[in-house]
Design an enzyme around this catalytic site. Structure first.
Site, short mmCIF file in Angstrom:
data_model
loop_
_atom_site.label_atom_id
_atom_site.label_comp_id
_atom_site.label_asym_id
_atom_site.label_seq_id
_atom_site.Cartn_x
_atom_site.Cartn_y
_atom_site.Cartn_z
N SER A 135 39.64 25.04 93.31
CA SER A 135 38.39 24.92 94.06
C SER A 135 37.26 24.80 93.03
O SER A 135 37.37 24.02 92.08
CB SER A 135 38.21 26.12 94.98
OG SER A 135 37.01 26.04 95.71
N TYR A 149 30.12 17.61 97.41
CA TYR A 149 31.14 18.34 96.66
C TYR A 149 31.30 19.76 97.20
O TYR A 149 32.42 20.23 97.43
CB TYR A 149 30.75 18.36 95.19
CG TYR A 149 31.81 18.90 94.26
CD1 TYR A 149 32.97 18.17 94.01
CD2 TYR A 149 31.64 20.11 93.60
CE1 TYR A 149 33.94 18.64 93.14
CE2 TYR A 149 32.60 20.59 92.73
CZ TYR A 149 33.75 19.85 92.49
OH TYR A 149 34.70 20.34 91.64
N LYS A 153 34.52 21.73 98.92
CA LYS A 153 35.08 22.94 98.34
C LYS A 153 34.95 24.14 99.27
O LYS A 153 35.83 25.00 99.31
CB LYS A 153 34.42 23.22 96.98
CG LYS A 153 34.73 22.18 95.91
CD LYS A 153 36.22 22.06 95.65
CE LYS A 153 36.52 21.15 94.47
NZ LYS A 153 37.96 21.03 94.18
#
Length: 280
Positions: A135, A149, A153
């Site tokens: 992660s 992003y 995650k």
């Protein structure tokens, strides 16, 4: 089924995936190293009797099934899956094209989903296995320029945390790894795509942020080889941690986030705690 435990590592053609694959081989494990370009994977890792290189684009569910079948045909098992493949679409949300935002989710959320879905039947049949998913601290705390992003995650975090409960009865464990800044290739042009500056209100901050991040490439403090060794150590434990903050900066991010959540819980405690139906 072979007695040698087998690791499958995605994104093993460069960056952290290379270090993880090499560390697993050095520890005596068999390794299935995957990537879009098998020649690049082979060149990065080198030759080894217990290494198998397989082509895999993690965004392709059928390709994931094919790669898993090839791994099992060769080694008879998959003991550790490392979901490592990734990229980075950076930019302010308004300037990120919808296609770029969706592509980020496809790679860094649905990519590991695809590979894990293909692997779980093997691990269930074995009644054992460990799923390690790389992660990011951006999955713990968001930030500007990270909207796509961080969204991917944060999704990975919730998915893996929930999956852990579902598969634990079958002897399968999961581990989330949240690296801080490591000297990988994530900030290289091959991995990072910056949104085109198109809105004047963001122009100055965009220029400053892109310049700062480009200057950071190759100077990050974290050593990916040490992280790979740490993962080998943790994977050998009977109860690997559900989360592993990788790097001193990651530990700090965890601490800041924990304090922030506690402060937010306290900020409107009375209001939050009095939202039930009145008792009659």
């Amino acid at each position: 089924m072979s007695d040698t435990k087998a690791w499958l590592v995605t994104g093993a053609g460069r960056g952290m995936g290379v270090n993880i694959a090499k560390a697993a081989l050095a520890a005596g494990y068999a390794v299935v190293a995957t990537g879009r370009n098998v020649e690049k994977v082979s060149a990065a890792i080198g030759q080894h009797d217990d290494l198998m290189v397989v082509a895999l684009d993690v965004t392709d569910p059928a390709g994931a099934e094919t790669a898993i079948r090839a791994a099992v045909d060769r080694f008879g098992r998959i003991d550790v899956l490392v979901n490592n493949a990734g990229n980075f679409n950076a930019g302010f949300f308004e300037e990120l094209r919808p296609e770029a935002f969706r592509a980020q989710i496809e790679t860094t959320l649905f990519g590991p989903v695809n590979v894990t879905r293909a692997t779980l039947p093997i691990m269930r049949a074995q009644r054992s296995g460990l799923i390690i998913t790389i992660s990011s601290t951006a999955g713990i705390q968001g930030g500007e320029f990270l909207t796509a992003y961080a969204a991917s995650k944060f999704g990975v975090e919730g998915w893996m945390e929930s999956l852990a409960l579902e598969v634990a009865p079958f002897g399968i464990r999961t581990m989330l790894v949240e690296p801080g800044f490591f000297r990988t290739e994530l900030l290289t042009p091959e991995s990072t795509r910056y949104a085109e500056s198109s809105i004047e209100d963001y122009a100055e901050r965009t220029e400053q942020t892109v310049t700062a991040w480009k200057s950071m490439n190759g100077r990050q403090g974290g050593d990916p080889a040490k992280l790979a060794d740490a993962l080998i150590h943790l994977a050998a434990q009977d109860e690997p941690p559900l989360r592993f903050p990788a790097g001193a900066d990651a530990v700090t991010t965890f601490e800041i986030r924990a304090k922030l959540l506690l402060a937010q819980a306290d900020a409107n405690r009375d209001l939050s705690s009095n939202l039930d139906y009145d008792q009659t």
